[in-house]
Design a protein around this motif. Sequence first.
Motif, PDB file in Angstrom:
ATOM      1  N   HIS A 199     -19.866  -0.917  30.366  1.00  0.00           N
ATOM      2  CA  HIS A 199     -19.102  -1.157  29.137  1.00  0.00           C
ATOM      3  C   HIS A 199     -18.231   0.050  28.790  1.00  0.00           C
ATOM      4  O   HIS A 199     -17.057  -0.108  28.429  1.00  0.00           O
ATOM      5  CB  HIS A 199     -20.053  -1.461  27.981  1.00  0.00           C
ATOM      6  N   LEU A 200     -18.806   1.248  28.889  1.00  0.00           N
ATOM      7  CA  LEU A 200     -18.049   2.446  28.514  1.00  0.00           C
ATOM      8  C   LEU A 200     -16.849   2.659  29.433  1.00  0.00           C
ATOM      9  O   LEU A 200     -15.777   3.066  28.976  1.00  0.00           O
ATOM     10  CB  LEU A 200     -18.957   3.677  28.545  1.00  0.00           C
ATOM     11  N   LYS A 201     -17.034   2.371  30.717  1.00  0.00           N
ATOM     12  CA  LYS A 201     -15.909   2.524  31.647  1.00  0.00           C
ATOM     13  C   LYS A 201     -14.761   1.606  31.248  1.00  0.00           C
ATOM     14  O   LYS A 201     -13.593   2.025  31.201  1.00  0.00           O
ATOM     15  CB  LYS A 201     -16.360   2.205  33.068  1.00  0.00           C
ATOM     16  N   LYS A 202     -15.100   0.362  30.941  1.00  0.00           N
ATOM     17  CA  LYS A 202     -14.080  -0.611  30.553  1.00  0.00           C
ATOM     18  C   LYS A 202     -13.412  -0.203  29.244  1.00  0.00           C
ATOM     19  O   LYS A 202     -12.183  -0.277  29.104  1.00  0.00           O
ATOM     20  CB  LYS A 202     -14.732  -1.991  30.409  1.00  0.00           C
ATOM     21  N   ASP A 203     -14.220   0.279  28.284  1.00  0.00           N
ATOM     22  CA  ASP A 203     -13.665   0.593  26.968  1.00  0.00           C
ATOM     23  C   ASP A 203     -12.861   1.891  26.989  1.00  0.00           C
ATOM     24  O   ASP A 203     -11.839   2.000  26.300  1.00  0.00           O
ATOM     25  CB  ASP A 203     -14.787   0.682  25.930  1.00  0.00           C
ATOM     26  N   ILE A 204     -13.307   2.863  27.768  1.00  0.00           N
ATOM     27  CA  ILE A 204     -12.540   4.109  27.863  1.00  0.00           C
ATOM     28  C   ILE A 204     -11.186   3.842  28.519  1.00  0.00           C
ATOM     29  O   ILE A 204     -10.160   4.391  28.101  1.00  0.00           O
ATOM     30  CB  ILE A 204     -13.338   5.181  28.632  1.00  0.00           C
ATOM     31  N   ASN A 205     -11.169   2.977  29.525  1.00  0.00           N
ATOM     32  CA  ASN A 205      -9.890   2.598  30.141  1.00  0.00           C
ATOM     33  C   ASN A 205      -8.978   1.930  29.121  1.00  0.00           C
ATOM     34  O   ASN A 205      -7.767   2.170  29.093  1.00  0.00           O
ATOM     35  CB  ASN A 205     -10.132   1.652  31.321  1.00  0.00           C
ATOM     36  N   ARG A 206      -9.583   1.084  28.276  1.00  0.00           N
ATOM     37  CA  ARG A 206      -8.791   0.405  27.240  1.00  0.00           C
ATOM     38  C   ARG A 206      -8.249   1.415  26.230  1.00  0.00           C
ATOM     39  O   ARG A 206      -7.058   1.395  25.888  1.00  0.00           O
ATOM     40  CB  ARG A 206      -9.660  -0.636  26.519  1.00  0.00           C
ATOM     41  N   LEU A 207      -9.121   2.303  25.772  1.00  0.00           N
ATOM     42  CA  LEU A 207      -8.729   3.257  24.740  1.00  0.00           C
ATOM     43  C   LEU A 207      -7.697   4.261  25.241  1.00  0.00           C
ATOM     44  O   LEU A 207      -6.840   4.717  24.477  1.00  0.00           O
ATOM     45  CB  LEU A 207      -9.965   4.006  24.230  1.00  0.00           C
ATOM     46  N   SER A 208      -7.785   4.596  26.540  1.00  0.00           N
ATOM     47  CA  SER A 208      -6.872   5.611  27.075  1.00  0.00           C
ATOM     48  C   SER A 208      -5.458   5.075  27.283  1.00  0.00           C
ATOM     49  O   SER A 208      -4.545   5.840  27.577  1.00  0.00           O
ATOM     50  CB  SER A 208      -7.419   6.169  28.395  1.00  0.00           C
ATOM     51  N   ARG A 209      -5.287   3.763  27.124  1.00  0.00           N
ATOM     52  CA  ARG A 209      -3.933   3.212  27.239  1.00  0.00           C
ATOM     53  C   ARG A 209      -3.099   3.525  26.000  1.00  0.00           C
ATOM     54  O   ARG A 209      -1.890   3.346  25.992  1.00  0.00           O
ATOM     55  CB  ARG A 209      -3.997   1.700  27.488  1.00  0.00           C
ATOM     56  N   HIS A 210      -3.785   3.939  24.951  1.00  0.00           N
ATOM     57  CA  HIS A 210      -3.085   4.392  23.746  1.00  0.00           C
ATOM     58  C   HIS A 210      -3.973   5.443  23.090  1.00  0.00           C
ATOM     59  O   HIS A 210      -5.184   5.452  23.273  1.00  0.00           O
ATOM     60  CB  HIS A 210      -2.828   3.229  22.782  1.00  0.00           C
ATOM     61  N   SER A 211      -3.402   6.340  22.366  1.00  0.00           N
ATOM     62  CA  SER A 211      -4.191   7.394  21.731  1.00  0.00           C
ATOM     63  C   SER A 211      -5.201   6.774  20.781  1.00  0.00           C
ATOM     64  O   SER A 211      -4.860   5.921  19.959  1.00  0.00           O
ATOM     65  CB  SER A 211      -3.270   8.350  20.967  1.00  0.00           C
TER      66      SER A 211
END
Length: 351
Positions: A199-211
Amino acid sequence: MTHNSSSEVVIRRLYQITNKYSDGFEAQVIELLNMGLERLNLDIGILSRIKGDTYTVIQCVTPDEVEMAPGDQFEYKNTYCEITCREKSVIAVEHFAINDHYATHPAYSAFGLESYIGVPIFIEGELYGTLNFSSVKPYPRKFHEFDLDVIQLMASWIEVEIIRRKQEAKLTALNAKLKKQALSDPLTGIANRRGMFKHLKKDINRLSRHSSSGYLMILDIDFFKNINDKHGHQVGDKILISIAKKLKQSIRDYDFIARFGGEEFLLWLPDTKEGQEQSVYQRIMTNIQSIDLLDSTITASIGACYFELMHHDNMAFAHKVDELIAKADQALYQAKRNGRNRIEYYHPDFL
């Protein structure tokens, strides 16, 4: 065309239709119905489902003047298929009006069909329905033995395909269940460490697409060993289950929790600015303290680490998560040193 060459054409067509798996079962059935109508020179082709007293049309091919569609239902006893299923074999009638055995059947007065050929379909020994072809006109010749063989072949393929699809659905459901179990803690039902990292891998990838910013927290049940020693591991397990439920009740829809190990839980609060985590924290502490443990109150210590992810942050996922967990763990240690039942935030000055 000779009988043998005609048979070869039919068998080849059956093979072509039944191997078009990419078309889907419904399309294959419609092709079979069309093939049967062409072969038999009849007007109506139906795959039916029979449950109790109800006859349901699963798929059908009919002339424009016949109003029938998948999902239409009739009384089973008023259909020719009642005869077919009662006989448990292929039934072929060329002219109902002059057939003393069947002319009085209620289906004849209800539908007025003069010619009919149908076969029952059994799935794992249980009646499923029928495959049948019919017309309002008498059949101009006697049905050949090969006609009966063809409709039986069609029905046999449908039986096998329905069983295959059922087994495939069971296998898909089992795989989904096993996948969920592999990512879930068997005691509390929430994510385990493996599910957490996914879950964290998926969410960090999502969050890193925008600040973006948020919090990673580690919660530890205070004096949990004492609870186990005093009340036993069964009570301890019930406490862990209750904690997981209380955490789910406390977090927001887009937050995430996991059992980190033993009596520790990880909380992931994405899209959260500094200070916004306080309401979640207050709910957590209040809900945990509401757990009934006879002679004492359950409390917990929390270590929190605030993070900011910049646009297209290139830091490797594993390094990022390890760093956040290490910082939250240091803050948790500080919370325990400062008396427990509290939250502490990571600070670079922690030893």
